[in-house]
Design a protein around this motif. Structure first.
Motif, short mmCIF file in Angstrom:
data_model
loop_
_atom_site.label_atom_id
_atom_site.label_comp_id
_atom_site.label_asym_id
_atom_site.label_seq_id
_atom_site.Cartn_x
_atom_site.Cartn_y
_atom_site.Cartn_z
N THR A 123 0.84 -1.20 0.00
CA THR A 123 0.00 0.00 0.00
C THR A 123 0.88 1.25 0.00
O THR A 123 1.81 1.36 0.80
N THR A 124 0.58 2.14 -0.91
CA THR A 124 1.35 3.38 -0.97
C THR A 124 1.17 4.19 0.32
O THR A 124 0.06 4.60 0.65
N TRP A 125 2.27 4.38 1.03
CA TRP A 125 2.20 5.16 2.26
C TRP A 125 2.14 6.65 1.94
O TRP A 125 1.34 7.39 2.49
N LEU A 126 2.97 7.07 1.02
CA LEU A 126 2.99 8.49 0.66
C LEU A 126 3.45 8.64 -0.78
O LEU A 126 4.48 8.10 -1.16
N GLU A 127 2.66 9.34 -1.56
CA GLU A 127 3.06 9.66 -2.93
C GLU A 127 3.91 10.93 -2.89
O GLU A 127 3.50 11.94 -2.30
N CYS A 128 5.07 10.85 -3.50
CA CYS A 128 6.00 11.97 -3.46
C CYS A 128 6.33 12.45 -4.87
O CYS A 128 6.04 11.78 -5.86
N VAL A 129 6.93 13.60 -4.92
CA VAL A 129 7.40 14.13 -6.19
C VAL A 129 8.85 14.56 -6.02
O VAL A 129 9.24 15.16 -5.02
N GLU A 130 9.65 14.19 -7.01
CA GLU A 130 11.05 14.61 -7.04
C GLU A 130 11.25 15.50 -8.26
O GLU A 130 10.84 15.15 -9.38
N PHE A 131 11.86 16.64 -8.06
CA PHE A 131 12.07 17.58 -9.15
C PHE A 131 13.50 17.42 -9.68
O PHE A 131 14.46 17.60 -8.95
N VAL A 132 13.59 17.08 -10.97
CA VAL A 132 14.90 16.90 -11.59
C VAL A 132 14.99 17.78 -12.83
O VAL A 132 13.97 18.04 -13.49
N PRO A 133 16.15 18.27 -13.14
CA PRO A 133 16.29 19.09 -14.36
C PRO A 133 16.18 18.22 -15.60
O PRO A 133 16.61 17.07 -15.59
N PRO A 134 15.58 18.72 -16.67
CA PRO A 134 15.51 17.95 -17.92
C PRO A 134 16.91 17.75 -18.49
O PRO A 134 17.82 18.54 -18.25
N SER A 135 17.08 16.68 -19.24
CA SER A 135 18.37 16.38 -19.84
C SER A 135 18.82 17.53 -20.74
O SER A 135 18.01 18.14 -21.45
N LYS A 136 20.09 17.81 -20.72
CA LYS A 136 20.64 18.85 -21.58
C LYS A 136 20.55 18.49 -23.05
O LYS A 136 20.69 19.35 -23.93
N ASN A 137 20.32 17.19 -23.34
CA ASN A 137 20.23 16.74 -24.73
C ASN A 137 18.83 16.90 -25.30
O ASN A 137 18.62 16.68 -26.49
N CYS A 161 11.87 6.31 5.83
CA CYS A 161 12.53 6.57 4.55
C CYS A 161 12.29 8.00 4.09
O CYS A 161 13.17 8.64 3.50
N PHE A 162 11.10 8.52 4.35
CA PHE A 162 10.80 9.88 3.94
C PHE A 162 11.75 10.87 4.61
O PHE A 162 12.17 11.85 4.00
N SER A 163 12.10 10.59 5.86
CA SER A 163 12.99 11.49 6.58
C SER A 163 14.42 11.43 6.05
O SER A 163 15.23 12.28 6.36
N GLN A 164 14.72 10.42 5.21
CA GLN A 164 16.05 10.28 4.64
C GLN A 164 16.11 10.75 3.18
O GLN A 164 17.10 10.53 2.49
N ARG A 165 15.06 11.41 2.72
CA ARG A 165 14.96 11.83 1.32
C ARG A 165 15.98 12.91 0.99
O ARG A 165 16.53 13.56 1.87
N GLY A 166 16.18 13.12 -0.30
CA GLY A 166 17.06 14.18 -0.76
C GLY A 166 16.37 15.53 -0.74
O GLY A 166 15.16 15.63 -0.50
N PRO A 167 17.09 16.59 -1.03
CA PRO A 167 16.55 17.95 -0.92
C PRO A 167 15.51 18.32 -1.97
O PRO A 167 14.78 19.29 -1.78
N ASN A 168 15.41 17.54 -3.08
CA ASN A 168 14.46 17.87 -4.13
C ASN A 168 13.26 16.94 -4.16
O ASN A 168 12.54 16.87 -5.13
N LEU A 169 13.06 16.19 -3.05
CA LEU A 169 11.95 15.24 -2.97
C LEU A 169 10.97 15.71 -1.91
O LEU A 169 11.36 16.00 -0.77
N PHE A 170 9.68 15.78 -2.29
CA PHE A 170 8.65 16.31 -1.40
C PHE A 170 7.43 15.41 -1.43
O PHE A 170 7.13 14.77 -2.44
N GLY A 171 6.70 15.36 -0.30
CA GLY A 171 5.41 14.69 -0.29
C GLY A 171 4.40 15.56 -1.02
O GLY A 171 4.50 16.78 -1.03
N ILE A 172 3.43 14.91 -1.66
CA ILE A 172 2.39 15.63 -2.39
C ILE A 172 1.23 15.90 -1.44
O ILE A 172 0.65 14.96 -0.87
N ALA A 173 0.89 17.14 -1.27
CA ALA A 173 -0.17 17.52 -0.34
C ALA A 173 -1.52 17.06 -0.88
O ALA A 173 -1.81 17.17 -2.07
N GLN A 174 -2.34 16.49 -0.01
CA GLN A 174 -3.71 16.11 -0.37
C GLN A 174 -4.64 17.27 0.00
O GLN A 174 -4.79 17.60 1.16
N VAL A 175 -5.23 17.84 -1.00
CA VAL A 175 -6.10 19.00 -0.76
C VAL A 175 -7.52 18.71 -1.20
O VAL A 175 -7.77 17.79 -1.94
#
Length: 347
Positions: A298-312, A333-347
């Motif tokens: 079961t998905t505990w938390l859906e997250c989004v990671e922001f990465v730059p598009p390939s230069k190619n 695991c969420f607490s060990q995420r990188g700086p560009n990874l965020f949980g998606i807010a449920q609104v």
């Protein structure tokens, strides 16, 4: 004029290879075409033809047929007799269905153009077009495409712009030769994870859909051109949120244990699982955590990671970050995420 051109072609008999009768206001396909068994190319574009004549079935040497901008209402059954046909243009008609058996004999067809028609569906029999490399169905009314279309292993170009598609089947991953995919102005809200298996994809245009996030691994595609303007992509606008501890039910706890033991090739479970099809079906829906690599159900938390598009990539204007869908198994695991990874807010 049309009659004179046809008479001239008929005089050539078996030696006539090309007949061009474009824009002659023809209202009926000439049945005398049966007297031209050696015909290779037949152009009847921009006329008023409502259906093909039965005699067309004798043109077994025909390799190119253009019936664009006529009054056809179906992909005719007679097409199945044109076993040498390689290019078929049916754009700009009133086609809303495939006749039964229309795809049966088109094993050599490499190009099919159905742009600007009234199609709402594609039959499963499209999978019989084994040699097809280019399929264009722009400006129709398709709400879906059959999974069988994804078994056209030679398909390199697929155009489905300006339809009403809401999803793409997971089986698209089987289009290993696909290089160009155009999905402009549909209602697609998600791309399947199998999309990232399209290692030969070079041009992707999904402008004007309702996509917010891309599947993990999307950034590794070897694209040359990528256009996504007009989609409501997630933006990097973080807000603070309250920590939520996970509470797993018994099925989740058991499933995690079994899946992770199987990953470690536990001999007892590998042998026992064969006797429990319901368990196999349940754990087949499991995913792997991006952080720790372990499996969960079961998905505990859906997250989004922001990465730059390939230069190619040649990309849409103002596209600075690509949002990727990331799944995580726990708060630990969420607490060990990188700086560009965020949980998606449920609104």
């Amino acid at each position: 004029m049309a009659e004179r051109l046809l008479v001239r072609a008929l005089r050539g008999g078996k030696s006539t290879k090309i007949v061009t009768l474009n824009g002659k206001k023809i209202t009926k396909m000439p049945s005398t075409l049966e007297k031209l068994p050696g015909l290779k190319t037949l152009d009847l574009q921009n006329n008023l033809i409502p259906k093909v004549c039965p005699e067309i079935s004798t043109l077994t040497q025909l390799t190119a047929l253009n019936l664009g901008n006529n009054l056809l209402e179906e992909v005719p059954e007679e097409m199945k007799y044109l076993t040498s046909l390689k290019k078929l243009h049916l754009f700009g008609n009133r086609i809303h269905r495939f006749a039964s058996g229309a795809c049966d004999g088109l094993k050599n067809l490499i190009l099919l153009n159905l742009n600007n028609n009234l199609l709402t569906w594609i039959p499963e029999e499209v999978s019989r077009l084994k040699s097809l490399t280019c399929l264009s169905i722009n400006h129709n009314q398709l709400a879906s495409i059959p999974r069988q279309l994804c078994f056209l292993e030679n398909l390199s170009e697929l155009q489905l712009n300006y339809n009403q598609l809401i999803c793409i089947p997971e089986e698209i991953k089987f289009l290993k030769m696909l290089q160009k995919l155009l999905l402009v102005r549909n209602n697609i809200d998600v791309l399947p994870e199998g999309f990232c298996d399209l290692r030969n994809l070079r041009i992707l245009d999904i402008a004007g859909n309702i996509i917010q996030i891309f599947p993990p691994g999307f950034q590794d595609l070897k694209l040359r051109e990528f256009y996504c303007e007009g989609n409501p992509l997630f933006l990097k606008q973080p807000v603070s949120a309250v920590k939520q501890e996970e509470v797993w039910n018994l099925q989740e706890i058991t499933s995690r244990f079994i899946m992770n033991q199987l990953a470690e090739k536990n001999p007892f479970l590998m042998q026992a699982i064969a006797w429990y099809p319901q368990v196999r079906n349940t754990i087949s829906r499991g995913r792997k955590c991006t952080i720790c690599g372990k499996s969960f159900l079961t998905t505990w938390l859906e997250c989004v990671e922001f990465v730059p598009p390939s230069k190619n990539w040649k990309i849409s204007r103002n596209l600075q970050l690509v949002p990727l869908r990331i799944l995580i198994c726990s708060y630990k695991c969420f607490s060990q995420r990188g700086p560009n990874l965020f949980g998606i807010a449920q609104v």
